[in-house]
Design a protein around this motif. Structure first.
Motif, PDB file in Angstrom:
ATOM      1  N   UNK A 138      36.281  95.190 -46.923  1.00 61.44           N
ATOM      2  CA  UNK A 138      35.879  94.201 -47.454  1.00 61.44           C
ATOM      3  C   UNK A 138      35.824  92.608 -46.821  1.00 61.44           C
ATOM      4  N   UNK A 139      35.936  92.160 -46.032  1.00 62.01           N
ATOM      5  CA  UNK A 139      35.582  90.791 -46.369  1.00 62.01           C
ATOM      6  C   UNK A 139      34.395  91.250 -45.857  1.00 62.01           C
ATOM      7  N   UNK A 140      33.418  91.607 -44.779  1.00 62.70           N
ATOM      8  CA  UNK A 140      32.132  91.785 -44.624  1.00 62.70           C
ATOM      9  C   UNK A 140      31.494  92.216 -45.499  1.00 62.70           C
ATOM     10  N   UNK A 141      32.233  92.966 -47.197  1.00 63.53           N
ATOM     11  CA  UNK A 141      31.351  92.468 -48.261  1.00 63.53           C
ATOM     12  C   UNK A 141      31.008  91.001 -48.908  1.00 63.53           C
ATOM     13  N   UNK A 142      32.269  90.613 -48.806  1.00 63.24           N
ATOM     14  CA  UNK A 142      32.087  89.148 -49.339  1.00 63.24           C
ATOM     15  C   UNK A 142      30.965  88.583 -49.075  1.00 63.24           C
ATOM     16  N   UNK A 143      30.499  88.655 -47.741  1.00 68.87           N
ATOM     17  CA  UNK A 143      30.152  87.751 -46.516  1.00 68.87           C
ATOM     18  C   UNK A 143      29.043  88.211 -47.806  1.00 68.87           C
ATOM     19  N   UNK A 144      28.748  89.474 -47.877  1.00 64.72           N
ATOM     20  CA  UNK A 144      27.512  89.626 -47.638  1.00 64.72           C
ATOM     21  C   UNK A 144      26.519  90.072 -49.186  1.00 64.72           C
ATOM     22  N   UNK A 145      27.801  89.358 -50.298  1.00 62.54           N
ATOM     23  CA  UNK A 145      27.371  89.471 -51.080  1.00 62.54           C
ATOM     24  C   UNK A 145      26.713  88.001 -51.636  1.00 62.54           C
ATOM     25  N   UNK A 146      27.514  86.743 -50.757  1.00 65.02           N
ATOM     26  CA  UNK A 146      27.194  85.849 -50.917  1.00 65.02           C
ATOM     27  C   UNK A 146      25.333  85.776 -50.038  1.00 65.02           C
ATOM     28  N   UNK A 147      25.618  86.190 -48.519  1.00 67.01           N
ATOM     29  CA  UNK A 147      23.846  86.461 -48.175  1.00 67.01           C
ATOM     30  C   UNK A 147      23.093  86.784 -48.984  1.00 67.01           C
ATOM     31  N   UNK A 148      23.271  88.258 -49.832  1.00 69.30           N
ATOM     32  CA  UNK A 148      22.018  88.926 -50.845  1.00 69.30           C
ATOM     33  C   UNK A 148      22.359  87.456 -52.148  1.00 69.30           C
ATOM     34  N   UNK A 149      22.724  87.408 -52.334  1.00 67.10           N
ATOM     35  CA  UNK A 149      22.979  86.373 -53.652  1.00 67.10           C
ATOM     36  C   UNK A 149      21.412  85.023 -53.506  1.00 67.10           C
ATOM     37  N   UNK A 150      22.450  84.313 -52.149  1.00 65.49           N
ATOM     38  CA  UNK A 150      21.206  82.900 -51.198  1.00 65.49           C
ATOM     39  C   UNK A 150      19.605  83.806 -51.604  1.00 65.49           C
ATOM     40  N   UNK A 151      19.830  84.848 -50.594  1.00 65.22           N
ATOM     41  CA  UNK A 151      17.922  85.442 -50.712  1.00 65.22           C
ATOM     42  C   UNK A 151      17.640  85.709 -51.344  1.00 65.22           C
ATOM     43  N   UNK A 152      18.416  86.247 -53.135  1.00 65.05           N
ATOM     44  CA  UNK A 152      17.770  86.539 -54.350  1.00 65.05           C
ATOM     45  C   UNK A 152      17.369  84.937 -55.133  1.00 65.05           C
ATOM     46  N   UNK A 153      18.385  83.878 -54.263  1.00 65.55           N
ATOM     47  CA  UNK A 153      17.749  82.430 -55.244  1.00 65.55           C
ATOM     48  C   UNK A 153      16.433  82.012 -54.234  1.00 65.55           C
ATOM     49  N   UNK A 154      16.304  82.686 -53.635  1.00 65.21           N
ATOM     50  CA  UNK A 154      15.035  82.079 -52.527  1.00 65.21           C
ATOM     51  C   UNK A 154      13.480  82.280 -53.674  1.00 65.21           C
ATOM     52  N   UNK A 155      13.914  83.272 -53.332  1.00 66.12           N
ATOM     53  CA  UNK A 155      12.993  84.658 -54.737  1.00 66.12           C
ATOM     54  C   UNK A 155      12.470  83.588 -56.026  1.00 66.12           C
ATOM     55  N   UNK A 203      25.547 102.148 -56.825  1.00 61.22           N
ATOM     56  CA  UNK A 203      25.703 100.899 -56.063  1.00 61.22           C
ATOM     57  C   UNK A 203      25.396  99.325 -56.388  1.00 61.22           C
ATOM     58  N   UNK A 204      25.971  99.068 -55.984  1.00 62.46           N
ATOM     59  CA  UNK A 204      25.955  96.856 -56.184  1.00 62.46           C
ATOM     60  C   UNK A 204      23.889  96.755 -55.948  1.00 62.46           C
ATOM     61  N   UNK A 205      23.603  96.338 -56.582  1.00 65.49           N
ATOM     62  CA  UNK A 205      22.276  95.017 -55.791  1.00 65.49           C
ATOM     63  C   UNK A 205      23.272  93.604 -55.306  1.00 65.49           C
TER      64      UNK A 205
END
Length: 263
Positions: free
Chosen positions: A7-24, A244-246
């Motif tokens: 769960x803690x890894x998933x939380x961090x991955x949600x943050x990383x994923x959101x940041x990558x999306x924000x760059x695009x 799934x969650x994107x």
């Protein structure tokens, strides 16, 4: 193979994923005729490092010299930004972003049109994006991994395009590339059963002509052998109990960020 995240890894991955999306999302307004791919790289680098306080995973990865990949027209993937490569009216470009935040990766890419779109480039990009969406819509616990590739290949070939087989999606987390390999064509040996908590990328590369590719002398840039156009869309996703969650969901997507696929 233990590729299920806590769960803690998933939380961090949600943050990383959101940041990558924000760059695009950020770079879209800058991509215009007469700008260089190095300009795009520099704007993205500054945004990742200074605005988002994150790192580019690409920069220095196995010696890759830039912070993002920019793949124009017949470049399938891993195009190296270059100040001499000037975007022209009618070009298409894939911008591929991977960031690291709190030691976890987020990976995503999409196509951009430079000025006027040709009918072929528009159709190719639409089919590439739709092939990804169709794959996302079947992801759920209990299905074999190869059904993702089967779904993509069937749809792409029905539309008279071809799937690149040499490159695939991948598990992702603390490392840029982890197990499993996510093929974009049907291969029944790719039969891992999906489980809740898995995180991986799906990133089909679709060619307008032959599926064959070649790697250039720089050791990175991959082009279509027949010089035909190529398009790619990529998301990092989390397998949930309902589908799934994107994690790299961007504004204006023609799909929901949370897909409920379980029958």
């Amino acid at each position: 193979m233990n590729c299920i995240k806590t769960d803690s890894e998933i939380k961090k991955m949600r943050t990383s994923g959101r940041l990558a999306a924000e760059v695009l999302e950020m770079i879209e307004k800058y991509i215009k005729p007469n700008m260089s791919t190095e300009d795009i790289n520099q704007i993205c680098h500054d945004f990742i490092v200074h605005e988002k306080k994150a790192l580019s995973a690409c920069l220095g990865y196995h010696g890759f010299p830039k912070s993002i990949c920019t793949s124009v027209n017949d470049v399938v993937c891993h195009g190296i930004p270059n100040k001499k490569q000037i975007l022209q009216e009618g070009d298409i470009i894939n911008v591929d972003i991977t960031i690291i935040k709190n030691n976890y990766h987020g990976d995503t890419s999409k196509m951009f049109f430079i000025g006027k779109k040709s009918i072929l480039s528009q159709r190719l990009c639409k089919v590439a994006q739709e092939s990804l969406y169709r794959a996302l819509k079947i992801v759920q616990p209990g299905i074999p991994l190869y059904t993702i590739g089967e779904t993509i290949q069937n749809y792409v070939e029905e539309n008279d395009f071809s799937v690149v087989k040499e490159y695939c999606g991948h598990g992702i987390g603390r490392n840029f590339h982890e197990e499993p390999h996510v093929l974009h064509y049907k291969n029944k040996e790719n039969n891992i059963i999906l489980k809740k908590g898995m995180i991986f990328t799906i990133e089909p590369m679709i060619n307008a002509g032959s599926p064959q590719v070649k790697c250039m002398k720089d050791g990175w840039t991959v082009k279509t052998k027949d010089r035909s156009l190529s398009a790619q869309y990529e998301h990092t996703i989390l397998v949930t109990e309902y589908g799934c969650d994107i994690l790299t969901y961007q504004k204006n997507e023609k799909i929901s960020p949370k897909l409920v696929n379980k029958k």
